[in-house]
Design a protein around this motif. Sequence first.
Motif, mmCIF file in Angstrom:
data_model
loop_
_atom_site.group_PDB
_atom_site.id
_atom_site.type_symbol
_atom_site.label_atom_id
_atom_site.label_comp_id
_atom_site.label_asym_id
_atom_site.label_seq_id
_atom_site.Cartn_x
_atom_site.Cartn_y
_atom_site.Cartn_z
ATOM 1 N N TYR A 106 0.811 -1.221 0.000
ATOM 2 C CA TYR A 106 0.000 0.000 0.000
ATOM 3 C C TYR A 106 0.847 1.274 0.000
ATOM 4 O O TYR A 106 0.618 2.173 -0.821
ATOM 5 C CB TYR A 106 -0.939 -0.005 1.211
ATOM 6 N N GLU A 107 1.820 1.373 0.898
ATOM 7 C CA GLU A 107 2.599 2.598 1.005
ATOM 8 C C GLU A 107 3.359 2.896 -0.284
ATOM 9 O O GLU A 107 3.408 4.048 -0.739
ATOM 10 C CB GLU A 107 3.587 2.509 2.174
ATOM 11 N N ASP A 162 -8.566 -2.165 8.654
ATOM 12 C CA ASP A 162 -8.040 -2.897 9.797
ATOM 13 C C ASP A 162 -6.538 -2.647 9.973
ATOM 14 O O ASP A 162 -6.049 -2.526 11.106
ATOM 15 C CB ASP A 162 -8.310 -4.390 9.648
ATOM 16 N N SER A 163 -5.811 -2.584 8.856
ATOM 17 C CA SER A 163 -4.365 -2.340 8.947
ATOM 18 C C SER A 163 -4.084 -0.943 9.472
ATOM 19 O O SER A 163 -3.135 -0.738 10.236
ATOM 20 C CB SER A 163 -3.703 -2.537 7.585
ATOM 21 N N TRP A 164 -4.925 0.033 9.077
ATOM 22 C CA TRP A 164 -4.733 1.397 9.583
ATOM 23 C C TRP A 164 -5.031 1.453 11.076
ATOM 24 O O TRP A 164 -4.340 2.144 11.827
ATOM 25 C CB TRP A 164 -5.645 2.349 8.826
ATOM 26 N N GLN A 165 -6.055 0.743 11.503
ATOM 27 C CA GLN A 165 -6.394 0.734 12.917
ATOM 28 C C GLN A 165 -5.277 0.105 13.741
ATOM 29 O O GLN A 165 -4.968 0.561 14.857
ATOM 30 C CB GLN A 165 -7.705 -0.016 13.145
ATOM 31 N N ALA A 166 -4.643 -0.922 13.185
ATOM 32 C CA ALA A 166 -3.555 -1.590 13.901
ATOM 33 C C ALA A 166 -2.346 -0.688 14.075
ATOM 34 O O ALA A 166 -1.547 -0.860 14.990
ATOM 35 C CB ALA A 166 -3.165 -2.864 13.158
ATOM 36 N N GLU A 167 -2.209 0.297 13.161
ATOM 37 C CA GLU A 167 -1.072 1.218 13.231
ATOM 38 C C GLU A 167 -1.292 2.324 14.257
ATOM 39 O O GLU A 167 -0.334 3.018 14.619
ATOM 40 C CB GLU A 167 -0.828 1.843 11.859
ATOM 41 N N ALA A 188 -9.756 -4.775 4.870
ATOM 42 C CA ALA A 188 -8.383 -5.121 5.232
ATOM 43 C C ALA A 188 -7.526 -3.869 5.389
ATOM 44 O O ALA A 188 -6.695 -3.781 6.306
ATOM 45 C CB ALA A 188 -7.782 -6.050 4.184
ATOM 46 N N LEU A 189 -7.729 -2.899 4.488
ATOM 47 C CA LEU A 189 -7.000 -1.636 4.616
ATOM 48 C C LEU A 189 -7.377 -0.925 5.911
ATOM 49 O O LEU A 189 -6.507 -0.444 6.652
ATOM 50 C CB LEU A 189 -7.308 -0.734 3.416
ATOM 51 N N GLU A 218 -11.103 -6.037 0.527
ATOM 52 C CA GLU A 218 -9.873 -5.243 0.441
ATOM 53 C C GLU A 218 -10.007 -3.928 1.215
ATOM 54 O O GLU A 218 -9.053 -3.499 1.881
ATOM 55 C CB GLU A 218 -9.537 -4.958 -1.027
#
Length: 304
Positions: A195-196, A298-303, A295-296, A292
């Motif tokens: 993503y980045e 969720d990944s942002w929340q994990a950060e 998933a994005l 998708e």
Amino acid sequence: MPPKARGEAVEAPCPAGVTATSEQATTSRTPHPRYRMTEMAALAVQLGWYREASLRPYVWAGAFCFFGSPPASRCFRFSPEVLFYRRWPVSYQLIDMTKDPRSGQFAYFRQMLFPFAGITAEVDITDFAARRQGRPFFLSFLYAVVRAANAIPQLRRRIRADGSVVEYDWCPPSYTAMKPDGVYVYCTVEGDLPYESFVVLGQRRQEEVLRRGTLTEDGDALSFFFVSSLPWLHYSQLEHPAVSADDSNPRISWGKAVTKHGRTTLPVSLFVNHALADGLHISQFFSGLERELQALADSWQAEE
């Protein structure tokens, strides 16, 4: 001779028996701007891989070569930093549609003047929008769209000029970017990227095409998903133009997001050639897009 700076391109000898050229590419035989090839010098930088063109790039021992006729023979060597976003060339396999499970549907829809199917559906982006936290909306949504579309093999299939069908390993997006005068140009982000990296490359490419300001595309146009957005309108249906009945690049568009009763949605449209894809595959795309996006989010929340 002093060593070259890191990331700088240097000339390298071609392998024995191989000639290369830095000549300008010829244009394709269609007047449509989405199918024009750009200058070979630009393609070397963008790492376009023309399987259909008379000039075929190839990587040998880290060198990027354009095959052609002497005396214009050149290879260019790039460092891993330059190559980071293009981990493999655009490649495809030929599909024998006479042996494909959809052989009957393919033959049936090839007879039609308008063999296209399109669906617009509301997609819930509540978590995606809430957790975005200033990240670029368009490129973030585009990232999810491209991954969802590439997960469906039928959406990676294309009809070539001779009627044969190919299935690409990975299809990049060619999307619209608007200039200050309200006129759009085309932009491409190639490669299956994290993503980045996708966002960074997308932002850089947008700056490049906006400076160029012309309606041209870099890369293998047949491999693209044609992507656009209509962020000013929450629409219910969208029609797309097509070059011919064999036009097989899927069109993906989305509109303005709205929030009602605590849920945020936007319309997403998928337009396909029915000879290559059915309603099942369209539905699979929308299901994949929801996954998708989640998933994005969720990944942002994990950060956080």
